[in-house]
Design an enzyme around this catalytic site. Sequence first.
Site, PDB file in Angstrom:
ATOM      1  N   ASN A   9      28.607 -55.998  95.253  1.00 29.47           N
ATOM      2  CA  ASN A   9      28.925 -54.867  96.123  1.00 29.47           C
ATOM      3  C   ASN A   9      28.738 -55.353  97.557  1.00 29.47           C
ATOM      4  O   ASN A   9      27.621 -55.490  98.025  1.00 29.47           O
ATOM      5  CB  ASN A   9      27.980 -53.690  95.806  1.00 29.47           C
ATOM      6  CG  ASN A   9      28.136 -52.545  96.788  1.00 29.47           C
ATOM      7  OD1 ASN A   9      29.097 -52.510  97.571  1.00 29.47           O
ATOM      8  ND2 ASN A   9      27.205 -51.609  96.755  1.00 29.47           N
ATOM      9  N   TRP A  10      29.855 -55.596  98.213  1.00 29.80           N
ATOM     10  CA  TRP A  10      29.779 -56.175  99.563  1.00 29.80           C
ATOM     11  C   TRP A  10      29.389 -55.138 100.619  1.00 29.80           C
ATOM     12  O   TRP A  10      29.161 -55.495 101.773  1.00 29.80           O
ATOM     13  CB  TRP A  10      31.116 -56.807  99.942  1.00 29.80           C
ATOM     14  CG  TRP A  10      31.499 -57.987  99.107  1.00 29.80           C
ATOM     15  CD1 TRP A  10      30.853 -58.465  97.998  1.00 29.80           C
ATOM     16  CD2 TRP A  10      32.625 -58.853  99.311  1.00 29.80           C
ATOM     17  NE1 TRP A  10      31.508 -59.567  97.507  1.00 29.80           N
ATOM     18  CE2 TRP A  10      32.604 -59.828  98.298  1.00 29.80           C
ATOM     19  CE3 TRP A  10      33.652 -58.887 100.252  1.00 29.80           C
ATOM     20  CZ2 TRP A  10      33.563 -60.831  98.200  1.00 29.80           C
ATOM     21  CZ3 TRP A  10      34.617 -59.877 100.162  1.00 29.80           C
ATOM     22  CH2 TRP A  10      34.560 -60.843  99.142  1.00 29.80           C
ATOM     23  N   LYS A  11      29.410 -53.874 100.226  1.00 26.93           N
ATOM     24  CA  LYS A  11      29.113 -52.783 101.168  1.00 26.93           C
ATOM     25  C   LYS A  11      30.025 -52.904 102.402  1.00 26.93           C
ATOM     26  O   LYS A  11      31.172 -53.338 102.261  1.00 26.93           O
ATOM     27  CB  LYS A  11      27.623 -52.779 101.514  1.00 26.93           C
ATOM     28  CG  LYS A  11      26.747 -52.774 100.242  1.00 26.93           C
ATOM     29  CD  LYS A  11      25.301 -52.487 100.467  1.00 26.93           C
ATOM     30  CE  LYS A  11      24.567 -52.490  99.138  1.00 26.93           C
ATOM     31  NZ  LYS A  11      23.137 -52.181  99.250  1.00 26.93           N
ATOM     32  N   HIS A  94      26.820 -44.514  94.536  1.00 27.65           N
ATOM     33  CA  HIS A  94      25.799 -45.439  95.046  1.00 27.65           C
ATOM     34  C   HIS A  94      24.775 -44.635  95.856  1.00 27.65           C
ATOM     35  O   HIS A  94      25.137 -43.665  96.527  1.00 27.65           O
ATOM     36  CB  HIS A  94      26.461 -46.517  95.917  1.00 27.65           C
ATOM     37  CG  HIS A  94      25.517 -47.628  96.262  1.00 27.65           C
ATOM     38  ND1 HIS A  94      24.567 -47.499  97.248  1.00 27.65           N
ATOM     39  CD2 HIS A  94      25.351 -48.867  95.729  1.00 27.65           C
ATOM     40  CE1 HIS A  94      23.864 -48.623  97.305  1.00 27.65           C
ATOM     41  NE2 HIS A  94      24.310 -49.463  96.390  1.00 27.65           N
ATOM     42  N   GLU A  96      23.498 -45.118  98.598  1.00 27.18           N
ATOM     43  CA  GLU A  96      23.850 -44.998 100.024  1.00 27.18           C
ATOM     44  C   GLU A  96      24.888 -43.892 100.220  1.00 27.18           C
ATOM     45  O   GLU A  96      24.861 -43.175 101.227  1.00 27.18           O
ATOM     46  CB  GLU A  96      24.355 -46.358 100.547  1.00 27.18           C
ATOM     47  CG  GLU A  96      23.204 -47.349 100.673  1.00 27.18           C
ATOM     48  CD  GLU A  96      23.585 -48.807 100.469  1.00 27.18           C
ATOM     49  OE1 GLU A  96      24.780 -49.146 100.531  1.00 27.18           O
ATOM     50  OE2 GLU A  96      22.661 -49.617 100.230  1.00 27.18           O
ATOM     51  N   GLU A 162      19.703 -48.669  89.989  1.00 24.54           N
ATOM     52  CA  GLU A 162      19.279 -49.265  91.256  1.00 24.54           C
ATOM     53  C   GLU A 162      18.151 -48.430  91.863  1.00 24.54           C
ATOM     54  O   GLU A 162      18.423 -47.399  92.520  1.00 24.54           O
ATOM     55  CB  GLU A 162      20.449 -49.307  92.239  1.00 24.54           C
ATOM     56  CG  GLU A 162      21.649 -50.084  91.744  1.00 24.54           C
ATOM     57  CD  GLU A 162      22.531 -50.556  92.896  1.00 24.54           C
ATOM     58  OE1 GLU A 162      22.786 -51.763  92.954  1.00 24.54           O
ATOM     59  OE2 GLU A 162      22.934 -49.735  93.739  1.00 24.54           O
ATOM     60  N   GLY A 168      17.968 -53.807  99.172  1.00 25.67           N
ATOM     61  CA  GLY A 168      17.952 -54.413 100.500  1.00 25.67           C
ATOM     62  C   GLY A 168      16.562 -54.634 101.068  1.00 25.67           C
ATOM     63  O   GLY A 168      16.406 -54.919 102.251  1.00 25.67           O
ATOM     64  N   SER A 208      17.828 -56.044  95.239  1.00 21.32           N
ATOM     65  CA  SER A 208      17.231 -57.335  95.610  1.00 21.32           C
ATOM     66  C   SER A 208      17.352 -58.405  94.522  1.00 21.32           C
ATOM     67  O   SER A 208      16.459 -59.241  94.354  1.00 21.32           O
ATOM     68  CB  SER A 208      15.764 -57.149  96.022  1.00 21.32           C
ATOM     69  OG  SER A 208      15.677 -56.341  97.186  1.00 21.32           O
ATOM     70  N   GLY A 229      23.931 -56.775  96.030  1.00 22.41           N
ATOM     71  CA  GLY A 229      24.333 -56.480  97.402  1.00 22.41           C
ATOM     72  C   GLY A 229      24.272 -57.729  98.260  1.00 22.41           C
ATOM     73  O   GLY A 229      25.162 -58.580  98.246  1.00 22.41           O
ATOM     74  N   GLY A 230      23.197 -57.862  99.005  1.00 23.80           N
ATOM     75  CA  GLY A 230      23.061 -58.952  99.978  1.00 23.80           C
ATOM     76  C   GLY A 230      23.390 -60.338  99.440  1.00 23.80           C
ATOM     77  O   GLY A 230      24.102 -61.108 100.098  1.00 23.80           O
TER      78      GLY A 230
HETATM   79  P1  13P Z   1      20.728 -55.618  97.477  1.00 26.32           P
HETATM   80  O1  13P Z   1      21.092 -56.612  96.411  1.00 26.32           O
HETATM   81  O2  13P Z   1      21.101 -56.052  98.847  1.00 26.32           O
HETATM   82  O3  13P Z   1      19.315 -55.154  97.340  1.00 26.32           O
HETATM   83  O4  13P Z   1      21.648 -54.310  97.208  1.00 26.32           O
HETATM   84  C1  13P Z   1      21.719 -53.791  95.938  1.00 26.32           C
HETATM   85  C2  13P Z   1      22.785 -52.782  95.909  1.00 26.32           C
HETATM   86  O5  13P Z   1      22.680 -51.722  96.505  1.00 26.32           O
HETATM   87  C3  13P Z   1      24.010 -53.089  95.146  1.00 26.32           C
HETATM   88  O6  13P Z   1      24.813 -51.969  94.994  1.00 26.32           O
END
Ligand code: 13P
Length: 252
Positions: A9-11, A94, A96, A162, A168, A208, A229-230
């Site tokens: 997930n590149w956000k 998600h 967010e 999650e 993050g 993470s 994510g990251g």
């Molecule tokens: P991180 O891997 O950056 O913690 O993000 C997880 C995430 O929200 C994937 O959707």
Amino acid sequence: MRTPIVAGNWKMNKTVAEARELVSEIVPLMKEMTDVKVVLCPPAPALLPIAALLEGTQIRLGAQNMHWEASGAYTGELAPAMVAEFGRFVIIGHSERRAYFGETDETVNKKVHAAQATGLTPIVCVGETLEENEASQTSAVVSRQIKEGLKDVNADLIIAYEPIWAIGTGLAATGEMANETIKTIRAVLAELFGTAKAEEIRILYGGSVKGSNAAEFFSQSDIDGALVGGAALKADGFAEIAAAAQNEVTKK
Ligand code: 13P
């Protein structure tokens, strides 16, 4: 056996030019990951150019969000059919989106219906806040999110657990903790869809995940991959996670 999924997930990261570059690095690194389903969820403008780059590979595309209506006056939104032109998957609910854009279990449910009606596989996200975790409400929260979010839908979906406090933050759950919650989620899925179907549904962990901790999650009984994510923003780091999933399949 459930084929593991490693989804990135590149956000809100990567312009189209940057996305192309990242994908051109990812593609060769994934050639050997034949037992893992790799899914990229870039920002919407990158879907079309990346789809072209992924032709002939096993890597699949997904969107990060969409609206539930088929078309109309919804400025700034993406319709299910627009996603389906390029992607097979769509991330729904998600944390967010829930925290910053007012999404609720009810809107998640509408979106899951719309995704399935359009032939997309939804990746439905659930997870508790730190406060809820500390108050031992994790099971209650994720059970509610699953029951409400998946009302009257079918079992063609993926779940991503999650925990919000792990996203993050560099503070991942332990493999065992995540597995316990994911078992609870699978039990709720069994109530909704029956045990046999619930056993087939992939449940991912997210929060993470990186190369150095991925194996700890993938070695658990009920964790079927990761939503990353990251660490998905760098080809090497993302490939390390896919390799950990591949390694787990090879061991079994
Ligand atoms: P991180 O891997 O950056 O913690 O993000 C997880 C995430 O929200 C994937 O959707």
